[in-house]
Design a protein around this motif. Structure first.
Motif, mmCIF file in Angstrom:
data_model
loop_
_atom_site.group_PDB
_atom_site.id
_atom_site.type_symbol
_atom_site.label_atom_id
_atom_site.label_comp_id
_atom_site.label_asym_id
_atom_site.label_seq_id
_atom_site.Cartn_x
_atom_site.Cartn_y
_atom_site.Cartn_z
ATOM 1 N N UNK A 15 0.816 -1.212 0.000
ATOM 2 C CA UNK A 15 0.000 0.000 0.000
ATOM 3 C C UNK A 15 0.845 1.256 0.000
ATOM 4 N N UNK A 16 0.539 2.153 0.898
ATOM 5 C CA UNK A 16 1.198 3.448 0.966
ATOM 6 C C UNK A 16 2.582 3.311 1.596
ATOM 7 N N UNK A 17 3.536 4.058 1.029
ATOM 8 C CA UNK A 17 4.888 4.107 1.577
ATOM 9 C C UNK A 17 5.479 5.478 1.310
ATOM 10 N N UNK A 18 6.254 5.958 2.253
ATOM 11 C CA UNK A 18 6.985 7.214 2.065
ATOM 12 C C UNK A 18 8.304 7.095 2.826
ATOM 13 N N UNK A 19 9.162 6.210 2.346
ATOM 14 C CA UNK A 19 10.444 5.929 2.992
ATOM 15 C C UNK A 19 11.363 7.135 2.816
ATOM 16 N N UNK A 20 11.989 7.607 3.901
ATOM 17 C CA UNK A 20 12.838 8.802 3.797
ATOM 18 C C UNK A 20 14.026 8.653 2.842
ATOM 19 N N UNK A 21 14.511 7.447 2.615
ATOM 20 C CA UNK A 21 15.650 7.249 1.715
ATOM 21 C C UNK A 21 15.232 7.091 0.257
ATOM 22 N N UNK A 22 13.940 6.992 0.004
ATOM 23 C CA UNK A 22 13.447 6.767 -1.357
ATOM 24 C C UNK A 22 13.277 8.102 -2.069
ATOM 25 N N UNK A 23 14.090 8.338 -3.067
ATOM 26 C CA UNK A 23 14.016 9.590 -3.837
ATOM 27 C C UNK A 23 12.692 9.719 -4.585
ATOM 28 N N UNK A 24 12.006 8.599 -4.785
ATOM 29 C CA UNK A 24 10.716 8.626 -5.476
ATOM 30 C C UNK A 24 9.605 9.231 -4.642
ATOM 31 N N UNK A 25 9.842 9.400 -3.341
ATOM 32 C CA UNK A 25 8.835 9.995 -2.470
ATOM 33 C C UNK A 25 7.696 9.046 -2.172
ATOM 34 N N UNK A 26 6.553 9.629 -1.910
ATOM 35 C CA UNK A 26 5.372 8.845 -1.542
ATOM 36 C C UNK A 26 4.927 7.952 -2.696
ATOM 37 N N UNK A 27 4.578 6.720 -2.358
ATOM 38 C CA UNK A 27 4.042 5.783 -3.343
ATOM 39 C C UNK A 27 2.835 5.069 -2.751
ATOM 40 N N UNK A 28 2.000 4.586 -3.618
ATOM 41 C CA UNK A 28 0.906 3.700 -3.215
ATOM 42 C C UNK A 28 0.756 2.672 -4.321
ATOM 43 N N UNK A 29 0.719 1.421 -3.925
ATOM 44 C CA UNK A 29 0.648 0.293 -4.867
ATOM 45 C C UNK A 29 1.829 0.302 -5.836
ATOM 46 N N UNK A 30 2.950 0.928 -5.424
ATOM 47 C CA UNK A 30 4.139 0.988 -6.260
ATOM 48 C C UNK A 30 4.150 2.138 -7.249
ATOM 49 N N UNK A 31 3.109 2.926 -7.296
ATOM 50 C CA UNK A 31 3.043 4.084 -8.183
ATOM 51 C C UNK A 31 3.554 5.303 -7.418
ATOM 52 N N UNK A 32 4.574 5.955 -7.970
ATOM 53 C CA UNK A 32 5.116 7.143 -7.299
ATOM 54 C C UNK A 32 4.156 8.310 -7.456
ATOM 55 N N UNK A 33 4.314 9.251 -6.564
ATOM 56 C CA UNK A 33 3.487 10.450 -6.627
ATOM 57 C C UNK A 33 3.678 11.177 -7.959
ATOM 58 N N UNK A 34 4.915 11.247 -8.447
ATOM 59 C CA UNK A 34 5.186 11.927 -9.720
ATOM 60 C C UNK A 34 4.438 11.261 -10.871
ATOM 61 N N UNK A 35 4.441 9.930 -10.906
ATOM 62 C CA UNK A 35 3.728 9.217 -11.967
ATOM 63 C C UNK A 35 2.226 9.423 -11.821
#
Length: 178
Positions: A15-35
């Motif tokens: 589900x939702x993830x926002x790992x501080x080391x992940x440059x992709x930022x917040x994701x849900x279901x593997x989809x980045x916020x930017x996408x």
């Protein structure tokens, strides 16, 4: 086929993830916020729907890069390209395929080298068809191994170049290869 691949990616990504080391930022279901934003989503990523994720996976990571066309020739290879494309970008996955096709064509004696453009087009499909015809049953397996080898090397380089990526290396190697 694609429905099962999408389900597997969503199950693996969670589900939702926002790992501080992940440059992709917040994701849900593997989809980045930017996408998500690039595909019209404006809300909080915690509320990004599974249906929207499925639509993005199908359109951006399967149909647009023409992995559906690869699947008619080599379904296991298409599944690997899809998974690699989700994690590293479809153009990277296609470039891995193109590099493998070039390296495995015995000095361009089986077919002409493919331009490394990151797109599955007529030239890449023709080379793939010829490769599979020439190498028969083991050809698809060898291409998958070649792509996984390049993918693994990229993961190692990412962790070596940016120590924060070490937080993800084990999972990448455990869940994305083989």
């Amino acid at each position: 086929m694609i429905d099962q691949l999408i389900d597997a990616v969503i199950d693996r990504e969670g589900g939702y993830s926002d790992h501080p080391a992940d440059r992709g930022g917040a994701t849900r279901f593997g989809i980045t916020e930017a996408v998500a934003r690039a595909n019209g989503y404006a809300g909080d990523m915690r509320h990004f729907s599974r249906a929207a994720a499925v639509a993005i996976y199908r359109r951006i990571y399967w149909t647009r890069p023409a992995f559906d066309q690869v699947a008619t020739r080599a379904p296991t290879l298409a599944a690997e390209l899809f998974d690699t494309g989700v994690n590293m970008g479809p153009a990277v996955a296609v470039t891995f395929l193109q590099r493998a096709l070039n390296a495995l064509n015995r000095g361009a004696s089986d077919y002409p080298d493919v331009v490394l453009d990151g797109r599955v087009g007529a030239q890449t499909l023709a080379a793939l068809d010829r490769f599979l015809l020439t190498r028969r049953t083991s050809g698809e397996t060898v291409l998958v191994k070649a792509i996984e080898a390049m993918q693994g090397e990229c993961y190692m380089a990412l962790a070596e170049q940016r120590p924060a990526n070490e937080a993800f290396l084990y999972g990448w190697l455990a869940n994305r290869l083989g």
